[in-house]
Design an enzyme around this catalytic site. Structure first.
Site, PDB file in Angstrom:
ATOM      1  N   HIS A  20     -13.782 -67.352 -21.060  1.00  0.00           N
ATOM      2  CA  HIS A  20     -12.468 -67.495 -20.434  1.00  0.00           C
ATOM      3  C   HIS A  20     -11.385 -67.687 -21.504  1.00  0.00           C
ATOM      4  O   HIS A  20     -10.315 -67.080 -21.427  1.00  0.00           O
ATOM      5  CB  HIS A  20     -12.503 -68.689 -19.473  1.00  0.00           C
ATOM      6  CG  HIS A  20     -11.231 -68.947 -18.752  1.00  0.00           C
ATOM      7  ND1 HIS A  20     -10.681 -68.073 -17.849  1.00  0.00           N
ATOM      8  CD2 HIS A  20     -10.393 -70.019 -18.806  1.00  0.00           C
ATOM      9  CE1 HIS A  20      -9.558 -68.589 -17.376  1.00  0.00           C
ATOM     10  NE2 HIS A  20      -9.359 -69.763 -17.938  1.00  0.00           N
ATOM     11  N   GLN A  73     -11.514 -66.700 -24.633  1.00  0.00           N
ATOM     12  CA  GLN A  73     -11.364 -65.430 -25.336  1.00  0.00           C
ATOM     13  C   GLN A  73     -10.507 -64.461 -24.522  1.00  0.00           C
ATOM     14  O   GLN A  73      -9.663 -63.751 -25.068  1.00  0.00           O
ATOM     15  CB  GLN A  73     -12.735 -64.808 -25.616  1.00  0.00           C
ATOM     16  CG  GLN A  73     -13.574 -65.584 -26.599  1.00  0.00           C
ATOM     17  CD  GLN A  73     -12.918 -65.632 -27.948  1.00  0.00           C
ATOM     18  OE1 GLN A  73     -12.319 -66.625 -28.328  1.00  0.00           O
ATOM     19  NE2 GLN A  73     -13.019 -64.546 -28.686  1.00  0.00           N
ATOM     20  N   ASP A  74     -10.731 -64.452 -23.220  1.00  0.00           N
ATOM     21  CA  ASP A  74      -9.953 -63.599 -22.325  1.00  0.00           C
ATOM     22  C   ASP A  74      -8.479 -63.984 -22.376  1.00  0.00           C
ATOM     23  O   ASP A  74      -7.606 -63.115 -22.453  1.00  0.00           O
ATOM     24  CB  ASP A  74     -10.499 -63.702 -20.904  1.00  0.00           C
ATOM     25  CG  ASP A  74      -9.801 -62.764 -19.946  1.00  0.00           C
ATOM     26  OD1 ASP A  74      -9.612 -61.577 -20.292  1.00  0.00           O
ATOM     27  OD2 ASP A  74      -9.449 -63.211 -18.839  1.00  0.00           O
ATOM     28  N   HIS A  75      -8.201 -65.277 -22.343  1.00  0.00           N
ATOM     29  CA  HIS A  75      -6.817 -65.750 -22.431  1.00  0.00           C
ATOM     30  C   HIS A  75      -6.175 -65.292 -23.740  1.00  0.00           C
ATOM     31  O   HIS A  75      -5.027 -64.828 -23.743  1.00  0.00           O
ATOM     32  CB  HIS A  75      -6.765 -67.289 -22.373  1.00  0.00           C
ATOM     33  CG  HIS A  75      -6.560 -67.816 -20.997  1.00  0.00           C
ATOM     34  ND1 HIS A  75      -5.348 -67.796 -20.363  1.00  0.00           N
ATOM     35  CD2 HIS A  75      -7.419 -68.401 -20.143  1.00  0.00           C
ATOM     36  CE1 HIS A  75      -5.471 -68.342 -19.174  1.00  0.00           C
ATOM     37  NE2 HIS A  75      -6.717 -68.714 -19.016  1.00  0.00           N
TER      38      HIS A  75
END
Length: 106
Positions: A75, A77-79
């Site tokens: 999560h 990393q996605d942000h």
């Protein structure tokens, strides 16, 4: 810093970067390109902070230390990747606003 603190640090820095980038876009929409540049510099600094933290995790793994991969880490990393992509898109949008402004002022 433990892994959980590292993950939340990435999320916070990425969120701050996105917010600053959108502040820059708002300034550009209002014609304040100098203030927009200031916000973009702040956004870049936040991305840099997140990258430093991310790099610490990568270095741990590269040195043979087991790094726990969690949904929270994914999560984070996605942000970060979203913040980087949005910041780059906003830079292009600001450049378009500048061109429009220059053409309108001719």
């Amino acid at each position: 810093m433990n892994t959980e603190e590292i993950v939340f640090s990435i999320i916070i820095s990425a969120g701050n970067a996105r917010a600053k980038a959108y502040d820059a876009l708002k300034c550009a929409q209002e014609g304040d390109f100098d203030k927009a540049q200031e916000y973009l510099k702040e956004a870049e600094a936040e991305v840099g902070n997140a990258h430093k933290v991310q790099t610490s995790i990568i270095q741990k793994e590269a040195n043979g230390e087991k790094v726990e991969l969690s949904v929270l880490f994914v999560h984070a990393q996605d942000h970060l990747m979203t913040a980087i992509a949005e910041k780059e898109l906003i830079i292009n949008m600001i450049n378009l606003y500048k061109r429009i402004s220059e053409l309108e002022n001719k």
